[in-house]
Every structure is written in structure tokens, then in C-alpha cells.
Design a protein around this motif. Structure first.
Motif, PDB file in Angstrom:
ATOM      1  N   GLN A  46       0.796  -1.254   0.065  1.00 33.47           N
ATOM      2  CA  GLN A  46       0.215   0.107   0.018  1.00 33.47           C
ATOM      3  C   GLN A  46       0.797   1.250   0.034  1.00 33.47           C
ATOM      4  O   GLN A  46       0.324   2.279   0.222  1.00 33.47           O
ATOM      5  CB  GLN A  46      -0.918  -0.093   1.272  1.00 33.47           C
ATOM      6  N   GLY A  47       2.094   1.033  -0.158  1.00 34.48           N
ATOM      7  CA  GLY A  47       3.133   2.214  -0.029  1.00 34.48           C
ATOM      8  C   GLY A  47       3.190   2.979   1.170  1.00 34.48           C
ATOM      9  O   GLY A  47       3.031   4.171   1.190  1.00 34.48           O
ATOM     10  N   GLY A  48       2.974   2.256   2.221  1.00 34.45           N
ATOM     11  CA  GLY A  48       2.925   2.928   3.437  1.00 34.45           C
ATOM     12  C   GLY A  48       4.206   3.489   4.064  1.00 34.45           C
ATOM     13  O   GLY A  48       5.241   3.019   3.408  1.00 34.45           O
ATOM     14  N   PRO A  49       4.107   4.266   4.877  1.00 34.76           N
ATOM     15  CA  PRO A  49       5.336   4.779   5.595  1.00 34.76           C
ATOM     16  C   PRO A  49       6.135   3.809   6.479  1.00 34.76           C
ATOM     17  O   PRO A  49       5.604   2.942   6.776  1.00 34.76           O
ATOM     18  CB  PRO A  49       4.854   5.987   6.532  1.00 34.76           C
ATOM     19  N   PHE A  50       7.509   4.099   6.656  1.00 43.38           N
ATOM     20  CA  PHE A  50       7.953   2.989   7.531  1.00 43.38           C
ATOM     21  C   PHE A  50       9.266   3.963   8.055  1.00 43.38           C
ATOM     22  O   PHE A  50       9.464   5.116   7.644  1.00 43.38           O
ATOM     23  CB  PHE A  50       8.788   2.078   6.542  1.00 43.38           C
ATOM     24  N   GLY A  51       9.959   3.124   9.065  1.00 44.33           N
ATOM     25  CA  GLY A  51      11.047   4.160   9.655  1.00 44.33           C
ATOM     26  C   GLY A  51      10.688   5.299  10.466  1.00 44.33           C
ATOM     27  O   GLY A  51       9.612   5.332  11.111  1.00 44.33           O
ATOM     28  N   PRO A  52      11.613   6.198  10.284  1.00 42.75           N
ATOM     29  CA  PRO A  52      11.276   7.605  11.203  1.00 42.75           C
ATOM     30  C   PRO A  52       9.985   8.170  10.884  1.00 42.75           C
ATOM     31  O   PRO A  52       9.276   8.677  11.727  1.00 42.75           O
ATOM     32  CB  PRO A  52      12.437   8.504  10.747  1.00 42.75           C
ATOM     33  N   ALA A  53       9.267   8.025   9.736  1.00 43.72           N
ATOM     34  CA  ALA A  53       8.097   8.390   9.332  1.00 43.72           C
ATOM     35  C   ALA A  53       6.679   8.046  10.289  1.00 43.72           C
ATOM     36  O   ALA A  53       5.845   8.498  10.368  1.00 43.72           O
ATOM     37  CB  ALA A  53       7.622   8.194   7.811  1.00 43.72           C
ATOM     38  N   LEU A  54       7.103   6.726  10.850  1.00 45.01           N
ATOM     39  CA  LEU A  54       6.353   6.195  11.741  1.00 45.01           C
ATOM     40  C   LEU A  54       6.565   6.431  13.458  1.00 45.01           C
ATOM     41  O   LEU A  54       5.936   5.700  14.375  1.00 45.01           O
ATOM     42  CB  LEU A  54       6.176   4.513  11.893  1.00 45.01           C
ATOM     43  N   ASN A  55       7.465   7.310  13.501  1.00 47.32           N
ATOM     44  CA  ASN A  55       7.920   7.583  15.051  1.00 47.32           C
ATOM     45  C   ASN A  55       6.667   8.142  16.132  1.00 47.32           C
ATOM     46  O   ASN A  55       6.947   8.090  17.238  1.00 47.32           O
ATOM     47  CB  ASN A  55       9.096   8.478  15.023  1.00 47.32           C
ATOM     48  N   GLY A  56       5.837   8.758  15.332  1.00 50.14           N
ATOM     49  CA  GLY A  56       4.726   9.533  16.244  1.00 50.14           C
ATOM     50  C   GLY A  56       5.085  10.869  16.729  1.00 50.14           C
ATOM     51  O   GLY A  56       4.226  11.344  17.503  1.00 50.14           O
ATOM     52  N   VAL A  57       6.383  11.196  16.428  1.00 50.10           N
ATOM     53  CA  VAL A  57       6.868  12.430  16.899  1.00 50.10           C
ATOM     54  C   VAL A  57       7.586  13.219  15.880  1.00 50.10           C
ATOM     55  O   VAL A  57       8.497  12.516  15.244  1.00 50.10           O
ATOM     56  CB  VAL A  57       7.491  12.525  17.960  1.00 50.10           C
ATOM     57  N   ASP A  58       7.190  14.190  15.528  1.00 54.45           N
ATOM     58  CA  ASP A  58       8.187  15.078  14.308  1.00 54.45           C
ATOM     59  C   ASP A  58       9.244  15.468  14.873  1.00 54.45           C
ATOM     60  O   ASP A  58       9.212  16.239  16.029  1.00 54.45           O
ATOM     61  CB  ASP A  58       7.160  16.145  13.832  1.00 54.45           C
ATOM     62  N   ARG A  59      10.380  14.762  14.656  1.00 53.24           N
ATOM     63  CA  ARG A  59      11.723  15.206  15.322  1.00 53.24           C
ATOM     64  C   ARG A  59      12.214  16.535  15.207  1.00 53.24           C
ATOM     65  O   ARG A  59      13.042  17.134  15.760  1.00 53.24           O
ATOM     66  CB  ARG A  59      12.603  14.142  14.821  1.00 53.24           C
ATOM     67  N   ASN A  60      11.480  17.090  13.970  1.00 50.42           N
ATOM     68  CA  ASN A  60      11.921  18.716  13.864  1.00 50.42           C
ATOM     69  C   ASN A  60      11.189  19.721  14.809  1.00 50.42           C
ATOM     70  O   ASN A  60      11.592  20.762  15.283  1.00 50.42           O
ATOM     71  CB  ASN A  60      11.675  18.769  12.332  1.00 50.42           C
ATOM     72  N   THR A  61       9.958  19.424  14.802  1.00 50.54           N
ATOM     73  CA  THR A  61       9.095  20.302  15.750  1.00 50.54           C
ATOM     74  C   THR A  61       8.966  19.647  17.253  1.00 50.54           C
ATOM     75  O   THR A  61       8.389  20.320  17.968  1.00 50.54           O
ATOM     76  CB  THR A  61       7.783  20.501  14.959  1.00 50.54           C
ATOM     77  N   GLY A  62       8.885  18.378  17.421  1.00 51.50           N
ATOM     78  CA  GLY A  62       8.548  17.626  18.636  1.00 51.50           C
ATOM     79  C   GLY A  62       7.134  17.623  18.795  1.00 51.50           C
ATOM     80  O   GLY A  62       6.615  17.108  19.645  1.00 51.50           O
ATOM     81  N   LYS A  63       6.287  17.869  17.771  1.00 54.02           N
ATOM     82  CA  LYS A  63       4.739  17.458  17.841  1.00 54.02           C
ATOM     83  C   LYS A  63       4.346  16.349  17.294  1.00 54.02           C
ATOM     84  O   LYS A  63       5.090  15.684  16.623  1.00 54.02           O
ATOM     85  CB  LYS A  63       3.924  18.846  16.775  1.00 54.02           C
TER      86      LYS A  63
END
Length: 446
Positions: A328-345
Motif C-alpha cells: 500500500q505504499g505505507g510509511p516506514f522508519g522515522p516516518a512512523l515515530n509518532g513525533v515529528d523530530r523537527n518540531t517535537g509535535k
């Protein structure tokens, strides 16, 4: 570096011991041999030749039967089911879906898998719904379908309800075609994989389920969490009181178990987590924080490096990640972290799941299959026992069955202090006045 040094010392000591004519010198020679070693060499030698520490096993012991932590309180299944139901409904989950979701969570605790039971109600479900990265309810859409397969979109709804729907679709297709396969996309955390495999085994099928998850496992020879703990789960019916169910992560340990260590104020055992500097970590609070920030990672099954076959766990985790994303072309790795590492949101974690059901009747009589499966499992249990062990051999699914019987006899399960605080936070922050009164006071507040 310290691990490499220890390996080298062990290698040198093995070579040295060969001078005595065997890998283990006799007692007299061993004493003089040890006397000639430095302290670090003695440590390496004893580590290499140490006898297994003797354990004691109480009556009624089974794998995973850990004693309740100090301050825990016994609560009945019925009470916990009512509480979970009210918590989910307070979060906006429709009544019929809340019943299903509560059953998935409670089943984990009944089976003794407390890492995936009510302990996850607040941090995984309530908090994520509050953060807007998980929906309390959403339509389950069939995107593509054949007689034997389906691609389903969960639309970031509650994985605890998406999972049961998908597995039932797979079972229904298996009854028509012999095999049913359902791939889910844009789902969320779906609880224990064993719930879905058991759905199939209870309906005369072999069940399989897996899911990807937040990045936690580092590749072999790596230190960055890139893969989820990605469980592999099979459920196989037998002629016994319980099915054969193997449900385990492809990491040495999984995040839910470390979260349980946190609730119980315990350190994480060594050899399960490494940080960016390659150090093994045991500080549970710091581990959970650094898993999110990417400064720590779980080791795959087999551990760090390749000495104990860590590449095998790494390979299996990768296989699951591919299956849960490539369709399904789903995200993986850091894209599934649950927290945006740039903004912390907080950010959504759209997960993929796989559900497979194989109808046994498409191949042979189901009772014939169950008897053959049971005969094999009984042979395993009847095989030679470790004289230093508990005097019994278990097969997969049996410890969970033992846990269910023990907890039923005991009258429920134990709620540790950290979980007591979570329940109080849900009650005081989410329940209406009327519902709050029915759960005030809790047993531990009296």
C-alpha cells in the motif's frame, strides 16, 4: 569495544586451556591456571565456564508468572471490562466498537500479556486520540477485493476494531476459497497479534497476523531504530483445551515490555537495547525517552551483531516491514515515530497489518488435523526434562492458558501503582460526573 575485548579474552583463554589437554583444566591445574591470570582474565574465564545459576520454581509457576509489584491491588475482569468500556466511550468510541476494543485489551491481561493490556489504554489509545493522531472511530473501507483477498483502509481509526473486522473478512474468504488474505493500511496499534490468530483457530482455521510499528529495532551492525518490533504470530487449532499460539516480536524485547518495566520501576535487562554509541542500556526511563528521540534502539532477536544470530531477527523484522508497507505504499522508519523530530509535535502513525486464514477443511478433516497437532505437542511436553528446570515443558499458547486459569481462580489480575494513577487520570479527566461516581473510590483509594 568492551564486548570485543571480552570476546578476545575468552578466545585467548580457550587457547590457553588447551595447553592442559582439554578445554576445561582439572581442578588442580585450574587453580594454578587461574592464579596466573589478571582480574579481567579471571572474569572472562569464569564467564566462559560458569555453571548455570540454579533457580527455584514455586508450585503453580509458569513462564511469565511474575509476582505482583508492591502496592498492586487485585481487580476483577468484570470491573476492568466496565472501566475500559467507559473510558473508550468517553473518548468518542461508539458503544459497539468499544465492546470489541475492550475485549482485545482485556484478552491480553487475561492471558498474562500485561504489556499489551489495560496498561496501554491511556498512553497508546486515550493520549493519541487526544493528540489527534488516532481517530476514536472511522470507516473501514475496502479499497480492492477478490474472492480470496482484500486491501482495507482503516482511515487512522482504532486498530483494536479494525483488526477484528479484517481477520473476520479473511476467515470468511477462507471458508469460501480455502485461503483468505487481508492487508490493512492506515490503521493504528491493534493490540496483541495473538487475538487475531486465535479468532481463526476458534473457527477451524490456521491464523496468521503481523503488523509493523514505531521504529525501534536497529539493523544488525547499526544503532538507529529503523524497524518496528514487528511480531510474527500463528494460531493453530489442536484437540486440547487451548490452541498452539506463537505471538512474539522480532526483537529481543519489545517496547510494551519496557513500558511495563517502567510501571513496575524495574531496570531493563542488559542486552536488549543499544544507543548511538553502541552501549548496552538498562535505564528504563532513559531508554523510553531515547527510543522516541532516536538515540536508542532495540536489538533484534539474537541480539546485537551476528554472534548469536541477530541477523535472523533483523531479517524477519524486515520481511514484516516490507509486507506491511509495500502493498500500500505505507510509511516506514522515522516516518512512523509518532513525533515529528523537527518540531517535537505528535504525528500520525499509519500502520499496516496482514491477516491470513487457512481453512483446514479445504485440506483434511479438521478433527484429524487437531489430533495430529495435539499428538506432536504432547510428544514435546513428554520429552526429556532439564533436571535443573521446573520439571515441565510448555508449548506455545500453554503459558497463556495457565495464566488465564490462574487469574480466573485468583479472581482477576493485579493493578500496579503506575496503572492505578493512569486509571485515576482517565476517570477524573474523561468521565462524566455520573460515570465518575460509579468508579469512585477505586479499591486502592479506600
Amino acid at each position: 569495544p568492551s564486548r570485543l575485548k571480552m570476546k578476545f579474552l575468552r578466545f585467548v583463554l580457550v587457547l590457553a586451556s588447551l595447553n592442559f589437554g582439554s578445554s576445561l583444566p582439572d581442578i588442580g591445574n585450574r587453580n594454578s591456571f587461574l592464579a596466573s591470570l589478571s582480574d579481567s582474565q579471571k572474569e572472562a574465564y569464569r564467564s566462559l565456564h560458569q555453571e548455570r545459576a540454579k533457580r527455584t520454581f514455586s508450585s503453580g509457576w509458569y513462564p511469565g508468572n511474575d509476582p505482583a509489584v508492591k502496592g498492586s491491588v487485585l481487580v476483577t475482569f468484570e470491573y476492568m471490562q466496565d472501566f475500559i468500556l467507559e473510558a473508550l466511550k468517553a473518548m468518542g468510541v461508539p458503544d459497539d466498537e468499544a465492546v470489541i476494543a475492550a475485549d482485545v485489551l482485556l484478552e491480553a491481561d487475561k492471558r498474562g500479556i500485561s504489556s499489551h493490556g489495560i496498561g496501554r489504554l491511556k498512553p497508546i489509545y486515550c493520549d493519541r486520540i487526544d493528540a489527534g493522531i488516532m481517530k476514536a472511530t472511522a470507516p473501514t473501507t475496502i479499497v480492492h477485493e477478490t474472492m480470496a483477498t482484500a486491501l482495507v483502509d482503516g482511515n487512522l481509526g482504532l486498530g483494536l476494531t479494525i483488526g477484528p473486522r479484517c481477520m473476520q473478512i479473511a476467515i470468511d474468504k477462507a471458508k469460501k476459497c480455502g485461503v483468505g488474505v487481508v492487508v490493512a493500511r492506515s490503521s493504528t496499534h491493534y493490540g496483541i497479534a495473538g487475538y487475531y490468530a486465535t479468532m481463526a483457530s476458534e473457527q477451524g482455521c490456521i491464523g496468521f497476523s503481523t503488523t509493523n510499528a514505531r521504529p525501534s529495532i536497529a539493523p544488525t551492525f547499526g544503532t538507529e531504530g529503523m524497524l518496528g518490533t514487528n511480531p510474527l504470530c500463528f494460531g493453530i487449532p489442536t484437540d486440547e483445551a487451548f490452541p498452539f499460539v506463537i505471538d512474539c516480536a522480532t526483537s529481543v524485547n519489545q517496547r510494551g515490555k519496557i513500558e511495563r518495566y517502567q510501571r513496575e520501576s524495574k531496570p531493563t535487562p542488559a542486552g536488549q537495547v543499544v544507543d548511538r554509541q553502541g552501549r548496552e542500556r538498562t535505564d528504563t526511563e532513559g531508554i523510553l525517552r531515547d527510543l522516541v528521540s532516536g538515540q536508542a534502539a532495540l536489538c533484534p532477536l539474537g541480539g546485537a551483531g551476528d554472534d548469536m544470530g541477530g541477523y535472523k531477527g533483523y531479517g524477519w523484522a524486515t520481511a514484516v516491514e516490507i509486507l506491511c508497507t509495500a502493498f500500500q505504499g505505507g510509511p516506514f522508519g522515522p516516518a512512523l515515530n509518532g513525533v515529528d523530530r523537527n518540531t517535537g509535535k505528535p504525528s500520525p502513525m499509519p500502520l499496516g497489518h496482514i491477516f491470513i486464514a487457512i481453512d483446514i477443511e479445504a485440506f483434511c478433516d479438521v478433527d484429524f488435523f487437531k489430533k495430529n497437532a495435539g499428538n506432536l505437542l504432547r510428544a514435546l511436553r513428554d520429552s526429556a526434562k532439564d533436571p535443573t528446570g521446573p520439571g515441565r515443558i510448555w508449548t506455545a499458547g500453554e503459558p497463556e492458558h495457565d495464566a488465564f486459569r490462574a487469574k480466573t481462580k485468583e479472581g482477576g489480575f493485579w493493578i500496579p501503582p503506575a496503572l492505578q494513577r493512569d486509571m485515576a487520570a482517565i476517570r477524573d479527566g474523561k468521565f462524566s460526573d455520573q460515570i465518575r461516581k460509579s468508579f469512585t473510590p477505586f479499591a486502592w483509594e479506600k
